[in-house]
Scaffold this active site. Structure first.
Site, PDB file in Angstrom:
ATOM      1  N   CYS A 222       0.825  -1.207  -0.062  1.00  0.00           N
ATOM      2  CA  CYS A 222      -0.065  -0.012   0.153  1.00  0.00           C
ATOM      3  C   CYS A 222       0.882   1.163   0.138  1.00  0.00           C
ATOM      4  O   CYS A 222       1.644   1.627   1.031  1.00  0.00           O
ATOM      5  CB  CYS A 222      -0.953   0.110   1.154  1.00  0.00           C
ATOM      6  SG  CYS A 222      -1.742   1.648   1.589  1.00  0.00           S
TER       7      CYS A 222
ATOM      8  N   TRP B  89      -8.008  -7.074   4.588  1.00  0.00           N
ATOM      9  CA  TRP B  89      -6.739  -7.465   4.641  1.00  0.00           C
ATOM     10  C   TRP B  89      -6.540  -8.568   5.795  1.00  0.00           C
ATOM     11  O   TRP B  89      -7.064  -8.406   6.784  1.00  0.00           O
ATOM     12  CB  TRP B  89      -5.747  -6.357   5.101  1.00  0.00           C
ATOM     13  CG  TRP B  89      -5.639  -5.106   4.323  1.00  0.00           C
ATOM     14  CD1 TRP B  89      -6.197  -3.976   4.382  1.00  0.00           C
ATOM     15  CD2 TRP B  89      -4.498  -5.263   3.164  1.00  0.00           C
ATOM     16  NE1 TRP B  89      -5.614  -3.456   3.323  1.00  0.00           N
ATOM     17  CE2 TRP B  89      -4.781  -4.033   2.510  1.00  0.00           C
ATOM     18  CE3 TRP B  89      -3.845  -6.135   2.669  1.00  0.00           C
ATOM     19  CZ2 TRP B  89      -3.914  -3.519   1.355  1.00  0.00           C
ATOM     20  CZ3 TRP B  89      -3.296  -5.707   1.548  1.00  0.00           C
ATOM     21  CH2 TRP B  89      -3.210  -4.676   0.731  1.00  0.00           C
TER      22      TRP B  89
ATOM     23  N   VAL C 170      -5.387   0.110   5.674  1.00  0.00           N
ATOM     24  CA  VAL C 170      -4.295   0.359   6.237  1.00  0.00           C
ATOM     25  C   VAL C 170      -3.769   1.566   5.704  1.00  0.00           C
ATOM     26  O   VAL C 170      -4.052   1.833   4.425  1.00  0.00           O
ATOM     27  CB  VAL C 170      -3.410  -0.789   5.835  1.00  0.00           C
ATOM     28  CG1 VAL C 170      -3.509  -2.044   6.716  1.00  0.00           C
ATOM     29  CG2 VAL C 170      -3.062  -1.201   4.452  1.00  0.00           C
TER      30      VAL C 170
ATOM     31  N   SER D 183      -2.733   8.501   6.223  1.00  0.00           N
ATOM     32  CA  SER D 183      -1.416   8.458   6.337  1.00  0.00           C
ATOM     33  C   SER D 183      -0.895   9.897   6.016  1.00  0.00           C
ATOM     34  O   SER D 183       0.233  10.226   6.627  1.00  0.00           O
ATOM     35  CB  SER D 183      -0.912   7.630   4.915  1.00  0.00           C
ATOM     36  OG  SER D 183      -1.341   8.260   4.011  1.00  0.00           O
TER      37      SER D 183
ATOM     38  N   TYR E 281      -4.799   5.005  -9.530  1.00  0.00           N
ATOM     39  CA  TYR E 281      -5.913   3.996  -8.999  1.00  0.00           C
ATOM     40  C   TYR E 281      -7.322   4.330  -9.811  1.00  0.00           C
ATOM     41  O   TYR E 281      -8.226   3.456 -10.181  1.00  0.00           O
ATOM     42  CB  TYR E 281      -6.383   4.507  -7.457  1.00  0.00           C
ATOM     43  CG  TYR E 281      -5.214   3.619  -6.676  1.00  0.00           C
ATOM     44  CD1 TYR E 281      -5.566   2.342  -6.133  1.00  0.00           C
ATOM     45  CD2 TYR E 281      -4.182   3.953  -6.218  1.00  0.00           C
ATOM     46  CE1 TYR E 281      -4.569   1.522  -5.284  1.00  0.00           C
ATOM     47  CE2 TYR E 281      -3.327   3.406  -5.395  1.00  0.00           C
ATOM     48  CZ  TYR E 281      -3.637   2.129  -4.860  1.00  0.00           C
ATOM     49  OH  TYR E 281      -2.940   1.586  -4.052  1.00  0.00           O
TER      50      TYR E 281
HETATM   51  N1  LIG Z   1      -6.561   7.719   3.133  1.00  0.00           N
HETATM   52  C1  LIG Z   1      -6.159   6.436   3.450  1.00  0.00           C
HETATM   53  C2  LIG Z   1      -5.991   5.543   2.297  1.00  0.00           C
HETATM   54  C3  LIG Z   1      -5.369   3.957   2.524  1.00  0.00           C
HETATM   55  C4  LIG Z   1      -6.005   3.271   1.714  1.00  0.00           C
HETATM   56  O1  LIG Z   1      -6.584   3.301   0.516  1.00  0.00           O
HETATM   57  N2  LIG Z   1      -5.356   1.794   1.762  1.00  0.00           N
HETATM   58  C5  LIG Z   1      -5.721   0.633   1.084  1.00  0.00           C
HETATM   59  C6  LIG Z   1      -4.829   0.001   0.679  1.00  0.00           C
HETATM   60  S1  LIG Z   1      -3.567   0.710  -0.426  1.00  0.00           S
HETATM   61  C7  LIG Z   1      -6.620  -0.176   1.898  1.00  0.00           C
HETATM   62  O2  LIG Z   1      -6.365  -0.541   3.008  1.00  0.00           O
HETATM   63  N3  LIG Z   1      -7.793  -0.368   1.209  1.00  0.00           N
HETATM   64  C8  LIG Z   1      -8.659  -1.332   1.955  1.00  0.00           C
HETATM   65  C9  LIG Z   1     -10.270  -1.450   1.372  1.00  0.00           C
HETATM   66  O3  LIG Z   1     -10.316  -0.383   0.441  1.00  0.00           O
HETATM   67  O4  LIG Z   1     -10.958  -2.065   1.887  1.00  0.00           O
HETATM   68  C10 LIG Z   1      -4.550   6.758   4.019  1.00  0.00           C
HETATM   69  O5  LIG Z   1      -3.873   7.574   2.978  1.00  0.00           O
HETATM   70  O6  LIG Z   1      -4.345   6.652   4.977  1.00  0.00           O
END
Ligand SMILES: N[C@@H](CCC(=O)N[C@@H](CS)C(=O)NCC(=O)O)C(=O)O
Length: 327
Positions: free
Chosen positions: A57, A90, A132, A148, A194
């Protein structure tokens, strides 16, 4: 088992991917006072906080990079999920082989099976995204923050008194410029890949992939005239771009159809990527096998057999040209 559904398909509107808002927005501060958002009570302390990440990620990757840059490796512990992410999100699936190949750790703190358990533990009716990174408070067993861009800002300064590391990647005098670059990089590049890859209409794909490459051309130009994105100082803006660059040629180019050009073909961007990769303790935050396995084997609706392609090898330890260009 659970009604939790973790699927990028649920985030599509008019053929276009819409990233959901992160919901936990507390801040760790030096004295525990409330930060920019959320509630107080999260004082910077050694061995109190923990990161849950996937090494695939890019958003989680930013937090790992800042953990290194700011000397937080011994203060903030980390668990790494399994790269395969299917319907319920995850997982902490972990054995000797996945540890070796993908750096998985399991949930070495609580023995949970899935990330969603962290979210449900906060609120049994939680319906937000189970993403995450998760920044976790081991003392009170709560999520501090799951955004993040905020976690890296906390790491940038909250622990300075403990570590003595005063490197500043969000310096006051560059903030306007950093925000300006972040705006371009986030929408058109970090999230642009994305939006291209997850598009479910030709129009949405065409629009986003074109904007992505216009933005990359713009960045190439900035890096022709400046060592870093905001001038001659390395800032968070550079690291926020970099996490996308290191995934681009092996994943986004092929898997997300961002294939007008490879990063390797941009002289300035590629050398900039190498320079940052070669900074102390940064290379160890990159796990190419975990990255490739996650994307190619998790999005089965557009790569139904989960085949992970061979991608041509690049040597990221080779000499870059940034010292020569900017001395
Ligand atoms: N806004 C969040 C976005 C995090 C994010 O999109 N993580 C993705 C992995 S790259 C995730 O865990 N997605 C799980 C899901 O969509 O169910 C950040 O920047 O921390």
């Amino acid at each position: 088992m659970t009604s939790v559904k973790s699927n990028w398909n649920s985030s599509i509107k008019d053929g276009e991917y819409q990233r959901k808002e992160s919901q936990f927005r507390n801040w760790i501060t030096p004295d525990g006072s409330a930060g920019i958002s959320g509630s107080g009570g999260f004082q910077a302390e050694a061995d109190r906080y923990h990161l849950y990440v996937s090494l695939a990620c890019p958003w989680a990757h930013r937090t790992l990079v800042f953990r290194q840059l700011k000397g937080l490796e011994n203060l903030i512990s980390v668990s790494v999920v399994n790269p395969d992410m299917h319907d319920i999100g995850w997982s902490f699936k972990h054995d000797a082989e996945s540890a070796k190949l993908y750096g998985t750790t399991g949930d070495d703190l609580y023995g949970d099976e899935y990330i969603f358990e962290k979210y449900l533990a906060q609120d049994p009716h939680y319906t937000g995204v189970n993403s995450v990174p998760v920044l976790w408070d081991k003392k009170n067993k709560v999520i501090v923050n799951n955004e993040s861009s905020e976690i890296i800002r906390m790491f940038n300064s909250a622990f300075n008194d403990i570590t003595g590391n005063t490197l500043d990647f969000y310096p006051e005098h560059l903030r306007t410029k950093i925000e300006e670059v972040n705006e371009l990089v986030y929408h058109k590049i970090n999230n642009g890949v994305y939006k291209s890859g997850f598009a479910t209409t030709q129009e949405a794909y065409d629009k986003n992939v074109k904007e992505l490459f216009v933005a990359l051309d713009e960045v190439e130009q900035i890096l022709a005239n400046n060592r870093y994105l905001t001038g001659d100082e390395l800032t968070e803006a550079d690291w926020r771009l970099w996490v996308t660059l290191v995934r681009f040629d092996s994943v986004y180019h092929t898997h997300f159809k961002c294939n007008l050009r490879l990063i390797e073909q941009y002289n300035n961007i590629y050398n900039f990527m190498l320079e940052l990769y070669q900074m102390p303790n940064i290379a160890k935050t990159v796990n190419e096998a975990h990255i490739k396995r996650h994307y190619y084997a998790s999005h089965l609706s557009f790569n139904p057999y989960g085949i992970v392609p061979i991608t041509h090898k690049q040597d990221w330890t080779e000499l870059h040209n940034r010292n020569k260009t900017f001395n």
